[in-house]
Design an enzyme around this catalytic site. Structure first.
Site, PDB file in Angstrom:
ATOM      1  N   HIS A 171      37.186  34.383  52.301  1.00  0.00           N
ATOM      2  CA  HIS A 171      36.942  35.031  51.001  1.00  0.00           C
ATOM      3  C   HIS A 171      38.278  35.458  50.410  1.00  0.00           C
ATOM      4  CE1 HIS A 171      34.409  37.208  48.012  1.00  0.00           C
ATOM      5  NE2 HIS A 171      35.522  37.913  47.882  1.00  0.00           N
ATOM      6  N   HIS A 218      40.788  34.829  46.479  1.00  0.00           N
ATOM      7  CA  HIS A 218      40.738  34.368  45.089  1.00  0.00           C
ATOM      8  C   HIS A 218      42.115  33.893  44.641  1.00  0.00           C
ATOM      9  CE1 HIS A 218      36.979  36.735  44.848  1.00  0.00           C
ATOM     10  NE2 HIS A 218      37.652  37.783  45.274  1.00  0.00           N
ATOM     11  N   THR A 239      35.272  36.657  38.802  1.00  0.00           N
ATOM     12  CA  THR A 239      34.609  36.807  37.506  1.00  0.00           C
ATOM     13  C   THR A 239      35.585  36.763  36.327  1.00  0.00           C
ATOM     14  OG1 THR A 239      34.720  39.208  37.730  1.00  0.00           O
ATOM     15  CG2 THR A 239      32.682  38.136  38.437  1.00  0.00           C
ATOM     16  N   ARG A 241      28.358  30.953  43.349  1.00  0.00           N
ATOM     17  CA  ARG A 241      28.292  32.407  43.513  1.00  0.00           C
ATOM     18  C   ARG A 241      27.400  33.005  42.440  1.00  0.00           C
ATOM     19  NH1 ARG A 241      33.180  36.818  43.087  1.00  0.00           N
ATOM     20  NH2 ARG A 241      32.553  38.129  44.828  1.00  0.00           N
ATOM     21  N   ARG A 299      29.244  46.083  36.950  1.00  0.00           N
ATOM     22  CA  ARG A 299      30.537  46.353  36.315  1.00  0.00           C
ATOM     23  C   ARG A 299      31.370  45.075  36.194  1.00  0.00           C
ATOM     24  NH1 ARG A 299      34.215  46.112  40.383  1.00  0.00           N
ATOM     25  NH2 ARG A 299      33.191  46.278  42.405  1.00  0.00           N
ATOM     26  N   TYR A 311      26.594  38.502  45.520  1.00  0.00           N
ATOM     27  CA  TYR A 311      27.376  39.747  45.532  1.00  0.00           C
ATOM     28  C   TYR A 311      26.573  40.831  44.829  1.00  0.00           C
ATOM     29  CZ  TYR A 311      31.547  42.755  45.339  1.00  0.00           C
ATOM     30  OH  TYR A 311      32.446  43.786  45.505  1.00  0.00           O
ATOM     31  N   HIS A 316      30.586  40.972  51.529  1.00  0.00           N
ATOM     32  CA  HIS A 316      30.958  42.330  51.943  1.00  0.00           C
ATOM     33  C   HIS A 316      29.755  43.174  52.394  1.00  0.00           C
ATOM     34  CE1 HIS A 316      34.083  40.524  49.682  1.00  0.00           C
ATOM     35  NE2 HIS A 316      33.889  41.120  48.535  1.00  0.00           N
ATOM     36  N   ASP A 333      39.946  38.858  51.083  1.00  0.00           N
ATOM     37  CA  ASP A 333      39.666  39.300  49.702  1.00  0.00           C
ATOM     38  C   ASP A 333      40.946  39.383  48.862  1.00  0.00           C
ATOM     39  OD1 ASP A 333      37.962  40.074  47.564  1.00  0.00           O
ATOM     40  OD2 ASP A 333      38.483  42.162  47.882  1.00  0.00           O
ATOM     41  N   ASN A 370      40.300  44.946  41.486  1.00  0.00           N
ATOM     42  CA  ASN A 370      39.631  46.206  41.126  1.00  0.00           C
ATOM     43  C   ASN A 370      39.723  47.309  42.161  1.00  0.00           C
ATOM     44  OD1 ASN A 370      38.557  45.353  38.585  1.00  0.00           O
ATOM     45  ND2 ASN A 370      37.207  44.009  39.744  1.00  0.00           N
TER      46      ASN A 370
HETATM   47  C1  0GY Z   1      35.522  40.650  45.407  1.00  0.00           C
HETATM   48  C2  0GY Z   1      35.182  41.854  44.711  1.00  0.00           C
HETATM   49  C3  0GY Z   1      35.282  42.170  43.413  1.00  0.00           C
HETATM   50  C4  0GY Z   1      35.537  41.286  42.353  1.00  0.00           C
HETATM   51  C5  0GY Z   1      35.141  40.018  42.261  1.00  0.00           C
HETATM   52  O1  0GY Z   1      34.808  38.056  41.162  1.00  0.00           O
HETATM   53  C6  0GY Z   1      35.236  39.191  41.064  1.00  0.00           C
HETATM   54  O2  0GY Z   1      35.707  39.660  40.026  1.00  0.00           O
HETATM   55  O3  0GY Z   1      34.602  39.430  43.284  1.00  0.00           O
HETATM   56  C7  0GY Z   1      35.025  43.564  43.083  1.00  0.00           C
HETATM   57  O4  0GY Z   1      35.566  44.038  42.048  1.00  0.00           O
HETATM   58  O5  0GY Z   1      34.263  44.240  43.814  1.00  0.00           O
HETATM   59  O6  0GY Z   1      34.706  40.112  46.138  1.00  0.00           O
HETATM   60  O7  0GY Z   1      36.620  40.156  45.281  1.00  0.00           O
END
Ligand code: 0GY
Length: 300
Positions: A34, A36, A80, A127, A133, A160, A184, A253, A258
Site C-alpha cells: 500500500h 501511492h 483520491t 478501489r 472527507r 476504504y 488499514h 502508505d 493527510n
Molecule cells: C491512505 C489514506 C488516505 C488517503 C488516501 O487516496 C487517498 O487520498 O488513501 C487518508 O487520508 O486517510 O490510504 O493513503
C-alpha cells in the site's frame, strides 16, 4: 524538472526526508502492498474534484524508499487526489521493471477494452473509497456494477472506510463477489478495546466472509499514543494477523497523505512489523506469500 502548477495545502506534511534503516530485516521478496505516487503535478495534474492538494511524490522517490527499506516490490494504490485519472500510477508501474502493480479508480463509463488495457498495464484491483472527507462516494449500485465487471479479470476490490461506517456497509461488503481487501483494518478507534464491540464487528466481517482480507497498515494514522512505538495499535493488528494469517497485507502508505500530527519515519513503520507478526512464518505470509498470491499469482 518543470515547475508544478499546484500549491500544496498549507498544513500538508511532506514525507520524511531521511528515514532510518530498519532494524527488522524484511524477508526476501517482501512487498510494500500500500503506497501511492502523487504527480508530479507538472506532468500528471491533480484531479479538479480532489479534496486535498499534496506535495509531489514521484516514482523515483518511491523506488529509493523501497530499496532503502529492503522491499522487493510495490503495490501502488490510486490516491483520491488523482481521481479516476490513473496515469501517474500507470507511468510508475511502466517504469518499475515489473516490480510494481496497482489498484485503480474507475468510473461506470469505463469500457471493457479499457479494463483490459489496465490489466495489461499491471492493474489487479479497483478501489472503492467511502471516507467522506476524501471523496463523494459513488452510489452502491454503481459500485456493484463495477465489482461485477472486474470479476472476469480476476481482480479484487479494495475498500476504504472508517469503523463508525461499518454497520451501514456491512451487508454491502459481505455481498461483493470478488476478493475484497480492507484498507488499514477499517480504521478502528484505538481508544476503544481491540476486543470490544466495534472491532468485533470488523473481525466478524472477515470471519463471515472468507473472500475478505485486511491491510494491517498505518499505525501512524490510527495511533493516539504516537511514534515511534505506536503501541496502542499493536493489539488490533495482532488480532487480525493471528486470526486471519492468510488474508493480511502490509504497506508503508508512503507518502502518507493527510497526516496532521506528525510524519512517520518509514524505518519505524518497518520496525513495527515484528510486533504485530511475531513469527517468521506470520511475517512471510504478511509480506511475501499473501501479496504475491494477490498481485503476482503467476509467480506465487
Ligand atoms: C491512505 C489514506 C488516505 C488517503 C488516501 O487516496 C487517498 O487520498 O488513501 C487518508 O487520508 O486517510 O490510504 O493513503
Amino acid at each position: 524538472m518543470k515547475e508544478t502548477p499546484f500549491t500544496m495545502d498549507e498544513d500538508w506534511l511532506v514525507y520524511h526526508p531521511d528515514p532510518h534503516k530498519p532494524e527488522f530485516r524484511l524477508p526476501a521478496g517482501a512487498v510494500d502492498a500500500h503506497c501511492h505516487v502523487f504527480g508530479p503535478g507538472a506532468e500528471f495534474p491533480f484531479a479538479p474534484e480532489r479534496k486535498y492538494t499534496p506535495c509531489d511524490a514521484s516514482k523515483d522517490d518511491l523506488w529509493a524508499l523501497r530499496d532503502h527499506l529492503g522491499f522487493a516490490r510495490n503495490v501502488i494504490v490510486q490516491a483520491t487526489c488523482h481521481g479516476s485519472d490513473n496515469r501517474a500510477m500507470l507511468d510508475a508501474i511502466a517504469h518499475s521493471q515489473g516490480r510494481a502493480r496497482g489498484v485503480a479508480t474507475v468510473t461506470r463509463d469505463i469500457s471493457d477494452a479499457e479494463l483490459d488495457a489496465l490489466h495489461d498495464a499491471g492493474i489487479r484491483g479497483v478501489r472503492f473509497n467511502f471516507v467522506k472527507r476524501l471523496v463523494d462516494a459513488l452510489p452502491l449500485d454503481t459500485l456493484e456494477e463495477i465489482a461485477g465487471r472486474i470479476e472476469r479479470l480476476g481482480w479484487h476490490v479494495v475498500i476504504y472506510f472508517e469503523a463508525c461506517d461499518l454497520p451501514e456497509y456491512f451487508n454491502f461488503f459481505s455481498a461483493l463477489p470478488s476478493t475484497v481487501v480492507v484498507d488499514h483494518m477499517g480504521r478502528p478507534d484505538v481508544n476503544k478495546s481491540a476486543d470490544g464491540e466495534e472491532f468485533d464487528l470488523f473481525i466478524r466481517l472477515l470471519a463471515d466472509n472468507d473472500n475478505i482480507w485486511s491491510k494491517v497498515s498505518c499505525p501512524d494514522r490510527l495511533s493516539c499514543s504516537g511514534p515511534p512505538d505506536y503501541s496502542d495499535v499493536v493489539p488490533f493488528a495482532r488480532r487480525v494477523v493471528e486470526t486471519f494469517p492468510d488474508r493480511v497485507l502490509w504497506g508503508t502508505d508512503w507518502p502518507h497523505p493527510n497526516l496532521k500530527s506528525h510524519m512517520p519515519d518509514d524505518g519505524d513503520l518497518v520496525d513495527f512489523i515484528p510486533r504485530i507478526a511475531t513469527t517468521t512464518d506470520l511475517q512471510h505470509k504478511l509480506l511475501v506469500s499473501n501479496p504475491m498470491r494477490l498481485y503476482w499469482p503467476e509467480e506465487a
